[in-house]
Design an enzyme around this catalytic site. Structure first.
Site, short mmCIF file in Angstrom:
data_model
loop_
_atom_site.label_atom_id
_atom_site.label_comp_id
_atom_site.label_asym_id
_atom_site.label_seq_id
_atom_site.Cartn_x
_atom_site.Cartn_y
_atom_site.Cartn_z
N HIS A 120 0.89 -1.45 0.02
CA HIS A 120 0.10 0.09 0.00
C HIS A 120 0.81 1.15 -0.09
O HIS A 120 2.03 1.33 -0.14
CB HIS A 120 -1.06 0.12 1.07
CG HIS A 120 -0.33 -0.14 2.67
ND1 HIS A 120 0.34 0.83 2.98
CD2 HIS A 120 -0.60 -1.22 3.56
CE1 HIS A 120 0.88 0.52 4.20
NE2 HIS A 120 0.20 -0.64 4.54
N HIS A 180 3.92 1.67 2.27
CA HIS A 180 5.11 0.71 1.96
C HIS A 180 5.68 1.72 0.77
O HIS A 180 6.90 1.82 0.85
CB HIS A 180 4.83 -0.50 1.34
CG HIS A 180 4.13 -1.54 2.30
ND1 HIS A 180 2.81 -1.87 2.04
CD2 HIS A 180 4.51 -1.95 3.58
CE1 HIS A 180 2.57 -2.72 3.09
NE2 HIS A 180 3.39 -2.57 4.08
N CYS A 213 2.12 -11.04 20.31
CA CYS A 213 1.06 -10.47 19.29
C CYS A 213 1.58 -10.89 17.82
O CYS A 213 2.81 -10.33 17.34
CB CYS A 213 1.20 -8.99 19.25
SG CYS A 213 0.11 -8.31 17.85
N CYS A 230 2.22 -7.90 15.45
CA CYS A 230 3.50 -7.10 15.53
C CYS A 230 4.58 -8.26 15.32
O CYS A 230 5.88 -7.61 15.30
CB CYS A 230 3.84 -6.72 16.95
SG CYS A 230 2.36 -5.37 17.08
N CYS A 266 -3.44 -5.63 22.05
CA CYS A 266 -2.34 -4.98 21.40
C CYS A 266 -2.97 -3.68 20.64
O CYS A 266 -3.91 -3.55 19.95
CB CYS A 266 -1.80 -5.80 20.41
SG CYS A 266 -0.66 -4.60 19.32
N HIS A 300 -2.63 -3.41 16.70
CA HIS A 300 -3.67 -4.29 16.25
C HIS A 300 -4.94 -4.48 16.68
O HIS A 300 -5.99 -5.22 15.82
CB HIS A 300 -3.07 -5.63 15.88
CG HIS A 300 -1.79 -5.49 15.13
ND1 HIS A 300 -0.54 -5.31 15.60
CD2 HIS A 300 -1.56 -5.55 13.71
CE1 HIS A 300 0.44 -5.18 14.45
NE2 HIS A 300 -0.20 -5.34 13.59
N LYS A 326 -6.29 7.36 10.56
CA LYS A 326 -5.13 6.02 10.25
C LYS A 326 -5.56 5.17 9.24
O LYS A 326 -6.72 4.89 9.02
CB LYS A 326 -5.16 5.05 11.72
CG LYS A 326 -3.93 4.11 11.79
CD LYS A 326 -4.17 3.43 13.18
CE LYS A 326 -3.27 2.13 13.12
NZ LYS A 326 -3.34 1.39 14.29
N LYS A 351 -7.84 -1.21 6.72
CA LYS A 351 -8.81 -2.11 5.72
C LYS A 351 -10.30 -1.74 6.40
O LYS A 351 -11.03 -1.42 5.42
CB LYS A 351 -8.66 -3.73 6.09
CG LYS A 351 -7.39 -3.98 5.07
CD LYS A 351 -7.33 -5.25 4.88
CE LYS A 351 -5.88 -5.78 4.36
NZ LYS A 351 -5.66 -7.12 4.86
O1 ME8 Z 1 7.50 -4.22 9.59
N1 ME8 Z 1 3.44 5.68 7.19
O2 ME8 Z 1 7.06 -4.74 7.43
P1 ME8 Z 1 5.94 -4.29 7.27
C1 ME8 Z 1 4.60 5.68 6.71
N2 ME8 Z 1 8.79 -6.98 7.98
N3 ME8 Z 1 5.37 4.28 6.43
C2 ME8 Z 1 4.64 3.38 6.56
C3 ME8 Z 1 3.09 3.40 6.84
C4 ME8 Z 1 2.54 4.54 6.98
N4 ME8 Z 1 1.33 4.70 7.23
N5 ME8 Z 1 2.81 2.10 6.63
C5 ME8 Z 1 3.70 1.15 6.48
C6 ME8 Z 1 7.71 -4.89 8.73
N6 ME8 Z 1 4.83 1.96 6.23
C7 ME8 Z 1 8.88 -6.16 8.71
C8 ME8 Z 1 10.15 -5.18 8.49
S1 ME8 Z 1 12.73 -5.28 8.23
C9 ME8 Z 1 14.12 -6.38 8.58
C10 ME8 Z 1 11.35 -6.12 8.40
C11 ME8 Z 1 6.42 1.44 5.87
O3 ME8 Z 1 5.40 -4.70 5.95
C12 ME8 Z 1 7.39 2.08 7.01
O4 ME8 Z 1 8.61 1.63 6.28
O5 ME8 Z 1 4.94 -4.08 8.37
C13 ME8 Z 1 7.10 0.74 7.93
O6 ME8 Z 1 8.45 0.75 8.67
C14 ME8 Z 1 7.13 -0.38 7.20
O7 ME8 Z 1 6.15 -0.18 6.07
C15 ME8 Z 1 6.45 -1.48 7.79
O8 ME8 Z 1 6.18 -2.78 6.77
#
Ligand code: ME8
Length: 502
Positions: free
Chosen positions: A18, A21, A134, A137, A151, A154, A301, A304
């Protein structure tokens, strides 16, 4: 040697990509593109990828009635597609289910098992874990982390776990990591995040479980075949496994990372556990971790349930890939929390891209055609805009992750040109037959938009490239635009959108 290695977090494949990311990935792409212009393509490495193990992914796959790997293949494929659509020029894409990752992660886990802490204890030890977890998380929780037993991120009740786990003796690393961060051996930016991490460490670190017993979907511990590695521990290792640690030339050339980007949600894993783990493994620390904020969509926020999750593909379909990139990063300062105003996308597109960049470039190209026979006039640059200084400001801003401020800088260049045209009025000079003055003005404008194209390229790679093509420049050079070369009229870069119709 000037080299630049940049990483994004590797995203979980439990949900589709989304705009959150996309935010981190577009920012990384902008930085990587800028440093490629500065250091050369071969000296920049940009890594992104997907995080595919753990309970969360196993559960999501089961829900869809799929094998975890089949499920991960699909969603990871979607990430690649989205990045392609957004014109993300990553050099590598790592999946934690790839053999290259699993092999190296396994070697690193074995190495951890044989390592000692700064206090001379074994880094890993086995103990019983009884407590909460969790899955959303992928993190162990304490009672005080919960709100009404749930949590807060979530809204779900964590699972009660009672299992034998391997632990990482994080508590022995507090002093060392504190010093590494205080002395900027590993720089944590922005400053507020650094303070947050320091205060967290000062309150004392607890050991962390690094394995899961009752879970199959993970990398088996090389020293205990009843357990798989806790997803976070092996996921962090992607940043070096992807470079082929320890022998690959790529690792030797690019590690330590210059910049690792992440959102504030995963600060502790990256700013505490990651440096402690690298210290235990005697591997150099990354130079800098840049922690950006989280954004809401129109004040809410993203979720979904609310149905306000923005799909980057929809943005590209509506605005094109350059504009989608631009709309994602132009909303607020990089680093801060912020709000993405989806309501204002069209207004912003029209004001900055259609009326701003597009209109200026079109005006200059049309005037060159009309008043100068479509050729660069024989003049030298003498406008009141110091281009060298603009580049210096831009360069400094990039080194401080000021991606938003650089957009303002670029918009200022555009405003300068618009005023310059309005004040000098080439059309009136034409009527008065003042060709020499027109030539000077057009020359200045062409030279500015040549620089503008290059300034825009990290943000708007297609438009930047098109402008250079219209200016007959196969590549940007530090020399001024060549006198006499042919200029194309080109096509409009961004068509205006009708706000009412939309
Ligand atoms: O945490 N605002 O993956 P994830 C800004 N797999 N950035 C956002 C955001 C938002 N509303 N939503 C998501 C993980 N992000 C682990 C990481 S690394 C070794 C493992 C971005 O799919 C932001 O970079 O939950 C956040 O840190 C990341 O997506 C979390 O992606």
């Amino acid at each position: 040697m000037n080299k630049f290695y940049i990483t994004t977090p590797i995203y979980y494949v439990n949900s589709r990509p989304h705009i959150g990311h996309a935010y981190t990935t577009v920012a990384a792409d902008i930085l990587a593109r800028y440093y490629r212009l500065k250091f050369g393509n071969e000296n920049v490495w940009f890594l992104t990828g997907t995080d595919e193990h753990g309970a969360k992914i196993a559960q999501a796959a089961e829900k869809e009635g799929k094998e975890p790997l089949v499920f991960a293949d699909e969603v990871s494929g979607e990430y690649r597609e989205v990045w392609k659509t957004l014109n993300i020029a990553n050099d590598d894409f790592i999946r934690t289910t790839e053999e290259r990752h699993e092999t190296i992660a396994s070697e690193l886990l074995a190495k951890l098992k044989n390592s000692k802490t700064p206090k001379g204890n074994d880094v890993l030890y086995k103990d019983k874990y009884e407590g909460l977890y969790c899955i959303g998380c992928e993190s162990y929780k304490k009672d005080e982390d919960l709100v009404d037993g749930k949590c807060p991120d979530h809204g779900t009740e964590p699972q009660f776990l009672s299992e034998e786990n391997w632990y990482f003796r994080l508590s022995d690393f507090g002093d060392v990591v504190l010093e590494q961060i205080k002395s900027d051996k590993i720089k944590i930016a922005p400053e507020g995040r650094k303070k947050e991490v320091l205060s967290f460490i000062e309150h004392g670190l607890e050991d962390v479980a690094i394995s899961r017993q009752n879970l199959k979907w993970g990398i088996p511990l090389p020293f205990d075949n009843e357990q798989v590695a806790y997803v976070w521990i092996e996921a962090l290792m992607n940043y070096i496994s992807a470079l082929g640690y320890p022998k690959d030339e790529k690792f030797k050339k690019f590690w330590p990372a210059n910049t690792q980007l992440l959102g504030k949600d995963i600060l502790k894993f990256h700013c505490v556990i990651w440096p402690a783990m690298l210290t235990a493994l005697e591997i150099e620390l990354p130079q800098e971790l840049f922690v950006h904020g989280y954004f809401t969509i129109d004040g809410k926020k993203m979720s979904k349930t609310l149905g306000n999750v923005i799909d980057p593909i929809d943005l590209v379909d509506e605005f094109g890939s350059d504009a989608a990139r631009y709309l994602i990063v132009s909303q607020f300062q990089f680093g801060n929390d912020g709000d993405v105003k989806a309501d204002e996308f069209i207004t912003k597109y029209n004001s900055d891209l259609a009326n701003g960049v597009g209109n200026l470039v079109n005006r200059v190209l049309v005037m060159t055609d009309k008043y100068c026979g479509g050729k660069v006039p024989d003049k030298k640059y003498n406008a009141d805009l110091d281009l060298k200084n603009v580049w210096q400001v831009i360069d400094k801003n990039y080194s401080e992750y000021k991606l938003y401020e650089n957009i303002s800088q670029i918009m200022e260049v555009i405003r300068f040109c618009d005023s310059y045209i309005d004040e000098t009025k080439p059309w009136s000079l034409d009527k008065e037959g003042k060709q020499d003055e027109i030539d000077q003005i057009i020359y200045n404008l062409l030279e500015i938009i040549r620089n503008l194209a290059q300034l825009l390229k990290p943000y708007l790679p297609e438009a930047g490239e098109k402008i250079l093509t219209y200016l007959n420049q196969s590549e940007f050079s530090s020399d001024a635009i060549e006198v006499g070369s042919k200029i194309e009229k080109g096509e409009p870069l961004f068509l205006r959108k009708d706000v009412k119709a939309e």
